[in-house]
Design a protein around this motif. Structure first.
Motif, PDB file in Angstrom:
ATOM      1  N   HIS A 144     -50.478  22.073 -36.774  1.00 19.12           N
ATOM      2  CA  HIS A 144     -49.050  21.574 -37.313  1.00 19.12           C
ATOM      3  C   HIS A 144     -48.095  21.676 -36.119  1.00 19.12           C
ATOM      4  O   HIS A 144     -46.974  20.741 -36.312  1.00 19.12           O
ATOM      5  CB  HIS A 144     -47.588  22.748 -37.972  1.00 19.12           C
ATOM      6  N   GLY A 145     -48.948  21.591 -34.929  1.00 16.33           N
ATOM      7  CA  GLY A 145     -47.174  21.849 -33.512  1.00 16.33           C
ATOM      8  C   GLY A 145     -46.037  22.913 -34.035  1.00 16.33           C
ATOM      9  O   GLY A 145     -46.239  23.724 -34.522  1.00 16.33           O
ATOM     10  N   ARG A 180     -25.549  15.854 -31.678  1.00 18.05           N
ATOM     11  CA  ARG A 180     -25.836  15.272 -32.440  1.00 18.05           C
ATOM     12  C   ARG A 180     -26.998  14.291 -33.125  1.00 18.05           C
ATOM     13  O   ARG A 180     -27.650  14.134 -34.201  1.00 18.05           O
ATOM     14  CB  ARG A 180     -25.417  16.557 -33.811  1.00 18.05           C
ATOM     15  N   SER A 236     -33.510  14.219 -29.783  1.00 15.79           N
ATOM     16  CA  SER A 236     -34.627  14.382 -28.494  1.00 15.79           C
ATOM     17  C   SER A 236     -34.232  13.623 -27.228  1.00 15.79           C
ATOM     18  O   SER A 236     -35.115  13.637 -26.453  1.00 15.79           O
ATOM     19  CB  SER A 236     -35.555  13.767 -28.626  1.00 15.79           C
ATOM     20  N   SER A 237     -32.874  13.313 -27.174  1.00 20.47           N
ATOM     21  CA  SER A 237     -32.687  12.437 -25.681  1.00 20.47           C
ATOM     22  C   SER A 237     -32.256  13.797 -24.831  1.00 20.47           C
ATOM     23  O   SER A 237     -32.521  13.400 -23.671  1.00 20.47           O
ATOM     24  CB  SER A 237     -31.011  11.149 -26.046  1.00 20.47           C
ATOM     25  N   TYR A 280     -34.712   9.200 -27.675  1.00 18.12           N
ATOM     26  CA  TYR A 280     -35.445   8.831 -26.064  1.00 18.12           C
ATOM     27  C   TYR A 280     -36.595   9.345 -26.896  1.00 18.12           C
ATOM     28  O   TYR A 280     -36.963   9.904 -28.083  1.00 18.12           O
ATOM     29  CB  TYR A 280     -35.079   9.353 -25.604  1.00 18.12           C
ATOM     30  N   ILE A 281     -37.861   8.958 -26.460  1.00 14.56           N
ATOM     31  CA  ILE A 281     -39.012  10.127 -26.760  1.00 14.56           C
ATOM     32  C   ILE A 281     -39.393  10.927 -25.713  1.00 14.56           C
ATOM     33  O   ILE A 281     -39.152  10.806 -24.489  1.00 14.56           O
ATOM     34  CB  ILE A 281     -40.241   8.846 -26.364  1.00 14.56           C
ATOM     35  N   THR A 282     -38.591  12.407 -25.445  1.00 14.16           N
ATOM     36  CA  THR A 282     -40.181  12.496 -24.578  1.00 14.16           C
ATOM     37  C   THR A 282     -41.340  13.296 -25.270  1.00 14.16           C
ATOM     38  O   THR A 282     -42.063  13.740 -26.206  1.00 14.16           O
ATOM     39  CB  THR A 282     -38.736  13.898 -24.627  1.00 14.16           C
ATOM     40  N   TYR A 302     -43.816  16.571 -23.608  1.00 14.34           N
ATOM     41  CA  TYR A 302     -44.027  18.278 -23.342  1.00 14.34           C
ATOM     42  C   TYR A 302     -45.287  18.425 -23.022  1.00 14.34           C
ATOM     43  O   TYR A 302     -46.365  18.150 -23.636  1.00 14.34           O
ATOM     44  CB  TYR A 302     -43.104  18.823 -24.166  1.00 14.34           C
ATOM     45  N   PRO A 360     -43.468  25.170 -24.235  1.00 12.59           N
ATOM     46  CA  PRO A 360     -43.120  23.825 -24.127  1.00 12.59           C
ATOM     47  C   PRO A 360     -42.168  23.705 -22.399  1.00 12.59           C
ATOM     48  O   PRO A 360     -41.975  24.388 -22.880  1.00 12.59           O
ATOM     49  CB  PRO A 360     -43.352  23.302 -25.034  1.00 12.59           C
ATOM     50  N   TYR A 391     -47.146  17.731 -26.104  1.00 12.94           N
ATOM     51  CA  TYR A 391     -46.635  17.098 -26.967  1.00 12.94           C
ATOM     52  C   TYR A 391     -45.461  15.767 -27.155  1.00 12.94           C
ATOM     53  O   TYR A 391     -44.962  15.801 -26.461  1.00 12.94           O
ATOM     54  CB  TYR A 391     -45.677  17.984 -28.201  1.00 12.94           C
ATOM     55  N   LEU A 432     -42.076  14.424 -28.244  1.00 12.58           N
ATOM     56  CA  LEU A 432     -41.405  14.502 -29.077  1.00 12.58           C
ATOM     57  C   LEU A 432     -40.366  13.487 -29.571  1.00 12.58           C
ATOM     58  O   LEU A 432     -39.770  12.821 -28.709  1.00 12.58           O
ATOM     59  CB  LEU A 432     -40.136  15.915 -28.510  1.00 12.58           C
ATOM     60  N   VAL A 433     -39.927  12.943 -30.128  1.00 15.28           N
ATOM     61  CA  VAL A 433     -38.918  11.968 -30.998  1.00 15.28           C
ATOM     62  C   VAL A 433     -38.063  12.586 -32.112  1.00 15.28           C
ATOM     63  O   VAL A 433     -38.129  13.094 -32.964  1.00 15.28           O
ATOM     64  CB  VAL A 433     -39.771  10.972 -31.401  1.00 15.28           C
ATOM     65  N   GLY A 434     -36.873  11.299 -32.366  1.00 11.87           N
ATOM     66  CA  GLY A 434     -35.728  11.874 -32.980  1.00 11.87           C
ATOM     67  C   GLY A 434     -35.770  10.384 -34.457  1.00 11.87           C
ATOM     68  O   GLY A 434     -36.476   9.943 -33.520  1.00 11.87           O
ATOM     69  N   ASN A 469     -29.670  12.148 -36.173  1.00  5.57           N
ATOM     70  CA  ASN A 469     -31.993  13.246 -36.009  1.00  5.57           C
ATOM     71  C   ASN A 469     -32.045  13.852 -36.315  1.00  5.57           C
ATOM     72  O   ASN A 469     -31.354  14.742 -35.840  1.00  5.57           O
ATOM     73  CB  ASN A 469     -31.420  12.014 -34.196  1.00  5.57           C
ATOM     74  N   LEU A 526     -35.666  15.995 -35.229  1.00  3.77           N
ATOM     75  CA  LEU A 526     -36.075  16.276 -34.969  1.00  3.77           C
ATOM     76  C   LEU A 526     -37.459  16.278 -34.658  1.00  3.77           C
ATOM     77  O   LEU A 526     -38.072  17.101 -35.874  1.00  3.77           O
ATOM     78  CB  LEU A 526     -35.891  17.702 -33.772  1.00  3.77           C
ATOM     79  N   PHE A 562     -41.791  16.578 -33.468  1.00  4.11           N
ATOM     80  CA  PHE A 562     -42.775  17.094 -33.153  1.00  4.11           C
ATOM     81  C   PHE A 562     -44.186  16.862 -33.192  1.00  4.11           C
ATOM     82  O   PHE A 562     -44.357  16.730 -34.644  1.00  4.11           O
ATOM     83  CB  PHE A 562     -42.607  18.050 -32.772  1.00  4.11           C
ATOM     84  N   GLY A 563     -44.603  15.944 -32.352  1.00  3.09           N
ATOM     85  CA  GLY A 563     -46.303  16.186 -32.728  1.00  3.09           C
ATOM     86  C   GLY A 563     -47.243  16.316 -33.173  1.00  3.09           C
ATOM     87  O   GLY A 563     -46.449  17.805 -33.278  1.00  3.09           O
ATOM     88  N   ALA A 564     -48.570  17.215 -33.653  1.00  5.16           N
ATOM     89  CA  ALA A 564     -48.523  17.989 -34.156  1.00  5.16           C
ATOM     90  C   ALA A 564     -49.544  18.368 -32.040  1.00  5.16           C
ATOM     91  O   ALA A 564     -49.720  19.287 -32.137  1.00  5.16           O
ATOM     92  CB  ALA A 564     -49.950  17.563 -35.139  1.00  5.16           C
TER      93      ALA A 564
END
Lengths: 117, 113
Positions: free
Chosen positions: A41-42, A98, A102-103, B32-34, B36, B44, B87, B89-91, B99, B101, B103-105
Motif C-alpha cells: 500500500h505504500g 492546502r 504535494s507542491s 506538483y509531482i514529487t 521520494y 522517505p 514513491y 506523490l501527487v495531489g 487537494n 495527497l 502516494f504511489g505504492a
C-alpha cells in the motif's frame, strides 16, 4: 536532517487498548502529517494539520484521531487499537498550502513500529 | 477514485540508467509531482519535484508529459547505494477545493553488481 522525532519508536499493545503516538518538530513548519505504511500500500495519509488546532482527514482516517495544541507537537491517537492498525507510522512536516499540498517538500521522521496483538 | 500506479519492483545493474514511471490520472491541475526515496528502517526522503516538461537536479531527472497523467523518474548510472523504494506523490482534486495527497505504492529498485 530535519528536526523531527517520533515517540515511541516501537510499541506492542493489545487489542482494545488506547495508544498515542507523538511527533515533535523543531523546524517551526506549519504543516504536519501522519501516515501509515503497509506492504503493498505504500504510504497512506491518516490526518494532517495545517496549524494549531487545525486538522483535516486523510485517506485512511477511520479509527484515528489527532490533536495539535502546539506548533511543534502532533499527536495521533488510536482510541481502541485493532490488529488492522498494526503498521509503521510516519510523521512528516512541511511548509504548505492546502490548495496544493504535494507542491511542498515533506520531511519525514524515523517512524514508529506499532504491533497490536 | 484518485490513484497512482507504479511498477512493484525493478532490477538493474550498476552503471545503467533506470526509469520508473508513475501514472496519475486524477492529478490536480495546480499541484506538483514529487518523488521520494526510502531506505529500510528510514523515513522517505525528497528526490525531485516538477510541474511539467523536464526537471533535473544533481541526482535525478523527472519527465512529465503535457497531459501530466504520468511522470518518469530517471536515475542515471545507478550504483548499489540506489537500491531503495521509490514513491511518487501527487495531489488530487478533493471536496472543498483542497487537494488530497496520494502516494504511489512504491517501486522497489534492486541494483546488482
Amino acid at each position: 536532517d530535519a528536526g523531527i522525532t517520533q515517540s515511541p519508536r516501537h510499541k506492542v499493545t493489545e487489542t482494545g487498548t488506547p495508544v498515542t503516538l507523538r511527533c515533535h518538530q523543531t523546524e517551526n513548519h506549519r504543516y504536519m502529517y501522519w501516515y501509515r505504511q503497509d506492504p503493498g500500500h505504500g504510504l497512506r495519509l491518516i490526518h494532517y494539520s495545517y496549524g494549531v488546532k487545525d486538522t483535516d482527514k486523510g485517506e485512511v482516517s477511520d479509527g484515528y484521531s489527532v490533536s495539535r495544541s502546539k506548533t511543534e507537537d502532533f499527536l495521533l491517537t488510536l482510541e481502541s487499537a485493532t490488529s488492522s492498525q498494526t503498521s509503521v507510522y510516519f510523521c512528516a512536516i512541511s511548509e504548505g498550502d492546502r490548495g496544493r499540498l504535494s507542491s511542498y517538500e515533506q520531511y519525514f521522521g524515523p517512524g514508529t513500529r506499532l504491533t497490536v496483538t | 477514485l484518485a490513484k497512482t500506479t507504479q511498477p512493484i519492483s525493478m532490477d538493474s545493474y550498476e552503471g545503467q540508467e533506470v526509469n520508473i514511471t508513475c501514472s496519475h490520472n486524477n492529478i490536480a491541475t495546480n499541484d506538483y509531482i514529487t518523488w521520494y526515496q526510502q531506505f529500510p528502517s528510514q523515513g522517505p526522503r525528497f528526490i525531485i519535484q516538477g510541474y511539467k516538461t523536464k526537471v533535473t537536479n544533481e541526482v535525478a531527472s523527472l519527465f512529465i508529459p503535457a497531459d501530466r497523467k504520468s511522470s518518469t523518474l530517471s536515475l542515471p548510472r545507478v550504483s548499489l547505494s540506489d537500491t531503495a523504494v521509490y514513491y511518487c506523490l501527487v495531489g488530487a482534486d478533493a471536496e472543498g477545493g483542497y487537494n488530497k495527497l496520494i502516494f504511489g505504492a512504491g517501486t522497489r529498485l534492486a541494483v546488482h553488481p
